[in-house]
Design a protein around this motif. Structure first.
Motif, PDB file in Angstrom:
ATOM      1  N   ARG A   9       0.663  -1.490   0.190  1.00 20.25           N
ATOM      2  CA  ARG A   9      -0.367  -0.142  -0.052  1.00 20.25           C
ATOM      3  C   ARG A   9       0.740   1.237  -0.251  1.00 20.25           C
ATOM      4  NH1 ARG A   9      -4.602   1.497   4.543  1.00 20.25           N
ATOM      5  NH2 ARG A   9      -5.513   3.323   4.504  1.00 20.25           N
ATOM      6  N   ALA A  10       2.338   1.314   0.866  1.00 24.79           N
ATOM      7  CA  ALA A  10       3.178   2.680   0.587  1.00 24.79           C
ATOM      8  C   ALA A  10       3.385   2.988  -0.619  1.00 24.79           C
ATOM      9  CB  ALA A  10       3.936   2.126   1.845  1.00 24.79           C
ATOM     10  N   LEU A  11       3.693   1.365  -1.167  1.00 23.47           N
ATOM     11  CA  LEU A  11       4.563   1.814  -2.971  1.00 23.47           C
ATOM     12  C   LEU A  11       3.984   2.364  -3.710  1.00 23.47           C
ATOM     13  CD1 LEU A  11       6.883   1.441  -4.748  1.00 23.47           C
ATOM     14  CD2 LEU A  11       5.839  -0.876  -5.094  1.00 23.47           C
ATOM     15  N   LEU A  12       2.242   1.740  -3.744  1.00 26.78           N
ATOM     16  CA  LEU A  12       1.179   2.388  -4.015  1.00 26.78           C
ATOM     17  C   LEU A  12       0.862   3.871  -3.794  1.00 26.78           C
ATOM     18  CD1 LEU A  12      -1.724   0.058  -4.216  1.00 26.78           C
ATOM     19  CD2 LEU A  12      -0.372   0.429  -6.488  1.00 26.78           C
ATOM     20  N   GLU A  13       1.390   4.385  -3.069  1.00 28.35           N
ATOM     21  CA  GLU A  13       0.636   6.325  -2.489  1.00 28.35           C
ATOM     22  C   GLU A  13       1.666   6.732  -2.840  1.00 28.35           C
ATOM     23  OE1 GLU A  13      -1.242   7.753  -0.135  1.00 28.35           O
ATOM     24  OE2 GLU A  13      -2.708   6.071  -1.826  1.00 28.35           O
ATOM     25  N   VAL A  14       2.626   6.321  -2.734  1.00 31.39           N
ATOM     26  CA  VAL A  14       4.415   6.952  -3.122  1.00 31.39           C
ATOM     27  C   VAL A  14       3.786   7.225  -4.370  1.00 31.39           C
ATOM     28  CG1 VAL A  14       6.861   6.971  -3.414  1.00 31.39           C
ATOM     29  CG2 VAL A  14       5.396   6.834  -1.477  1.00 31.39           C
ATOM     30  N   CYS A  15       3.923   6.140  -5.660  1.00 29.14           N
ATOM     31  CA  CYS A  15       3.449   6.336  -6.758  1.00 29.14           C
ATOM     32  C   CYS A  15       2.189   7.462  -6.688  1.00 29.14           C
ATOM     33  CB  CYS A  15       3.050   4.716  -7.657  1.00 29.14           C
ATOM     34  SG  CYS A  15       4.350   3.985  -7.468  1.00 29.14           S
ATOM     35  N   ARG A  16       1.520   7.634  -6.864  1.00 33.58           N
ATOM     36  CA  ARG A  16      -0.180   8.194  -6.325  1.00 33.58           C
ATOM     37  C   ARG A  16       0.808   9.378  -6.190  1.00 33.58           C
ATOM     38  NH1 ARG A  16      -4.399   8.528  -1.350  1.00 33.58           N
ATOM     39  NH2 ARG A  16      -5.364  10.511  -3.013  1.00 33.58           N
ATOM     40  N   ALA A  17       1.353   9.424  -5.339  1.00 37.79           N
ATOM     41  CA  ALA A  17       2.280  10.841  -4.910  1.00 37.79           C
ATOM     42  C   ALA A  17       2.557  11.611  -5.813  1.00 37.79           C
ATOM     43  CB  ALA A  17       2.650  11.248  -3.281  1.00 37.79           C
ATOM     44  N   SER A  18       3.386  10.562  -6.882  1.00 33.97           N
ATOM     45  CA  SER A  18       4.808  11.394  -7.472  1.00 33.97           C
ATOM     46  C   SER A  18       3.787  11.893  -8.592  1.00 33.97           C
ATOM     47  CB  SER A  18       5.623  10.069  -7.990  1.00 33.97           C
ATOM     48  OG  SER A  18       4.254   9.179  -8.788  1.00 33.97           O
ATOM     49  N   GLY A  19       2.586  11.297  -8.888  1.00 31.25           N
ATOM     50  CA  GLY A  19       1.744  12.171  -9.658  1.00 31.25           C
ATOM     51  C   GLY A  19       1.872  11.915 -11.305  1.00 31.25           C
ATOM     52  N   HIS A  20       3.305  10.424 -12.132  1.00 27.68           N
ATOM     53  CA  HIS A  20       3.534  10.326 -13.279  1.00 27.68           C
ATOM     54  C   HIS A  20       2.656   9.100 -13.905  1.00 27.68           C
ATOM     55  CE1 HIS A  20       7.171   8.584 -10.996  1.00 27.68           C
ATOM     56  NE2 HIS A  20       6.499   8.197 -12.588  1.00 27.68           N
ATOM     57  N   VAL A  21       1.739   8.649 -13.102  1.00 32.57           N
ATOM     58  CA  VAL A  21       1.142   7.068 -13.053  1.00 32.57           C
ATOM     59  C   VAL A  21       2.646   5.877 -13.794  1.00 32.57           C
ATOM     60  CG1 VAL A  21      -0.263   6.597 -14.360  1.00 32.57           C
ATOM     61  CG2 VAL A  21      -0.343   8.862 -14.503  1.00 32.57           C
ATOM     62  N   PRO A  22       3.441   5.984 -12.632  1.00 32.60           N
ATOM     63  CA  PRO A  22       4.031   5.007 -13.316  1.00 32.60           C
ATOM     64  C   PRO A  22       3.078   3.397 -13.424  1.00 32.60           C
ATOM     65  CG  PRO A  22       4.948   4.860 -10.834  1.00 32.60           C
ATOM     66  CD  PRO A  22       2.782   6.014 -11.597  1.00 32.60           C
ATOM     67  N   ARG A  23       4.219   2.696 -14.519  1.00 35.80           N
ATOM     68  CA  ARG A  23       3.811   0.917 -14.522  1.00 35.80           C
ATOM     69  C   ARG A  23       4.344   0.325 -14.137  1.00 35.80           C
ATOM     70  NH1 ARG A  23       3.076  -1.100 -20.777  1.00 35.80           N
ATOM     71  NH2 ARG A  23       2.294   0.522 -20.388  1.00 35.80           N
ATOM     72  N   VAL A  24       3.203  -0.591 -12.553  1.00 38.62           N
ATOM     73  CA  VAL A  24       3.257  -0.637 -11.169  1.00 38.62           C
ATOM     74  C   VAL A  24       3.154  -2.300 -12.288  1.00 38.62           C
ATOM     75  CG1 VAL A  24       3.220  -1.220  -8.945  1.00 38.62           C
ATOM     76  CG2 VAL A  24       3.373   0.883 -10.012  1.00 38.62           C
ATOM     77  N   VAL A  25       4.005  -3.414 -11.514  1.00 41.98           N
ATOM     78  CA  VAL A  25       4.098  -4.826 -11.683  1.00 41.98           C
ATOM     79  C   VAL A  25       3.947  -5.808 -10.193  1.00 41.98           C
ATOM     80  CG1 VAL A  25       4.849  -7.111 -13.126  1.00 41.98           C
ATOM     81  CG2 VAL A  25       4.551  -5.125 -14.053  1.00 41.98           C
TER      82      VAL A  25
END
Lengths: 321, 321
Positions: A104-120
């Motif tokens: 969940r923390a990883l998803l939150e950090v991605c969300r905060a980054s704002g650039h919609v990274p590809r996450v597997v």
């Protein structure tokens, strides 16, 4: 592009890193930096010597650690870090912390980054359980019978919602049990699925804790890595409303695995297996399904192994390489 | 026995409290204390006047608040507090905090208490979505297409694992959309399912934001309360390996609801409905299934309503009581 691999010092993480560096590109873009984040540094000196590799240590359930390693240039993330099934059952809080909170923390950090990274995300056969249909499909109901399976199922649901909302470009690949893993046994309930092949081939004895009729769903390390990369490169639209795919494993019984070992290495190797049933492991492994419909994965271009004999031969070939 | 109701000042919470106090017992034991925990105190003066009732306010995502109200004498907990679908979609973080974090905190507090209380979670039709089979069953795969549905699905998984491990004696009851709710519209995407009946019966206009062919899965407030109590009294063993039950709702189209309104209150009432489609609501409600197999709930002794005409008449009867 920059890539992050959590669990990057683990067996699959290091192997994925080597393959990515050999390819040199992902999603058609050259790889400029590959961050391997784990509790320890990778053992592979060749990896550490590559100028593109940055090995980082830290607790991935600590959001600040993740924030240090995900930025606007992080275009792909492979989230492999996990507490394995046996350990998550023995230590509930540790499993929740790493398998759920860190995801969940990883998803939150991605969300905060704002650039919609590809996450597997990698998930597991352990999300299934209970009374199962004869053949399990991608959309068979989840009914995990272990804390590991529960935590993986929750991480799947989180990733799907973060993807639906456009916070990440996410996909979940459900990994079969990886066999034959090199190295030592680990705390996974399925550890024997490598041990009963690997140890006898190395002249050592190995305990099989389940009945020979137990069915497993297996994928070789080589095919797992290819599937992780292919899964990352899949176009989001191809996944429809369900970005979760069961990878195309081989459905084999333990007896069939042993027959493959016999075909490749003879009776002498097979005689090194000690059959000692372990109720705790039988209960966990027995709750997993054995037969699969992986036509969706195949239609998406994800492929597996031809036969378990091939898998055993592949392991021997790599061991001596 | 002591009972805790989270969301105890809400519409269902107060109604459940009144019914429990009227019964005087649960699971065959007299009710000595009924704690109603919510962000506000209940409005019902009759409830507050009952010596068994303790109305408490606090943030249920704050573990310390929960710890104050769960102790070794808390034998049953009804966890009704939630951020509704429309609001959870609009405010992602608030939905995660109340629908996920608070549910988990409640389970943790129960686990720490060590006495394995009976815990009833309410869940929702919103856990389903995407490409669905013609008829939805208890074990149809979850594929939520809203953050609310995702959070409810995760809370279900958590409760099942805490129950499997023996931390709580848990069960999840998936509530159909409650109709006819008294009072005012709320932020639930399904709020219209009460509004298009309630407002016309009260001489007011009401907007129907979806097509008349849209199918809903409905349960009256009276039947919902009876099912919550019956679900709490179910023997754990009767639930098998899946302590999650879809309550037996009525599957009706909006057109059929309107026909029931016409039968009970005439064309004049029906003419008070304004048909104004709202894409945001259609998208959420349209992702929910319309047809159900609730034979498992019925076999467990949980019952619903006979017809939607009966439901409308029941609402009128209660309104004038």
């Amino acid at each position: 592009m920059k890539i992050l691999i959590t669990g990057g010092a683990g067996f699959l993480g290091q192997r994925l890193a080597r393959r990515l560096l050999d390819r040199g590109e992902l999603n058609g873009k050259p790889i400029s930096e590959l961050v391997l984040l784990d509790v320890a540094r990778p053992a592979d000196a060749r990896l550490l010597a590559d100028s593109r590799v940055r090995a980082e240590t830290g607790d991935i359930s600590d959001r600040a650690v993740l924030e240090r390693h995900v930025d606007a240039s992080t275009e792909a993330i492979f989230h492999l870090a996990a507490i394995v099934s046996g350990q998550a059952e023995a230590d509930f809080d540790l499993g929740m912390k790493i398998n759920l909170d860190a995801s969940r923390a990883l998803l939150e950090v991605c969300r905060a980054s704002g650039h919609v990274p590809r996450v597997v995300f990698t998930s597991s056969v352990a999300v299934y359980g209970g009374t199962l249909p004869a053949i399990v499909r991608d959309d068979t109901a989840l009914n995990p019978q272990s804390s590991y399976g529960t935590q993986k199922a929750i991480a799947e649901l989180l990733l799907c919602d973060y993807a639906r909302r456009g916070f990440v470009d996410g996909r979940v690949l459900r990994l079969p049990t990886i066999s034959v893993r090199p190295g030592k046994p680990n705390a996974a309930a399925s550890s024997f699925a490598s041990g009963i092949i690997r140890e006898p081939l190395n002249g050592e004895r190995s305990i099989c804790p389940v009945d020979g009729g137990t069915r497993l769903w297996l994928l070789s390390p080589r095919s797992a890595i290819e599937a992780l990369i292919a899964g990352c490169e899949l176009d989001r639209a191809a996944l429809g409303d369900r970005p979760v795919v069961n990878l195309p494993g081989l459905s084999v019984s333990v007896d069939e695995m042993v027959a493959a070992l016999r075909e490749v290495a003879g009776d002498e190797a097979v005689a090194r297996i000690d059959w000692q049933r372990d109720e705790r492991i039988e209960k966990i492994v027995g709750s997993w399904p054995g037969a699969w419909d992986t036509s969706r994965a195949e239609a998406l271009g994800l492929s597996g192994d031809g036969s378990f004999v091939e898998v055993v031969r592949g392991y021997i070939g790599e061991r001596s390489a």
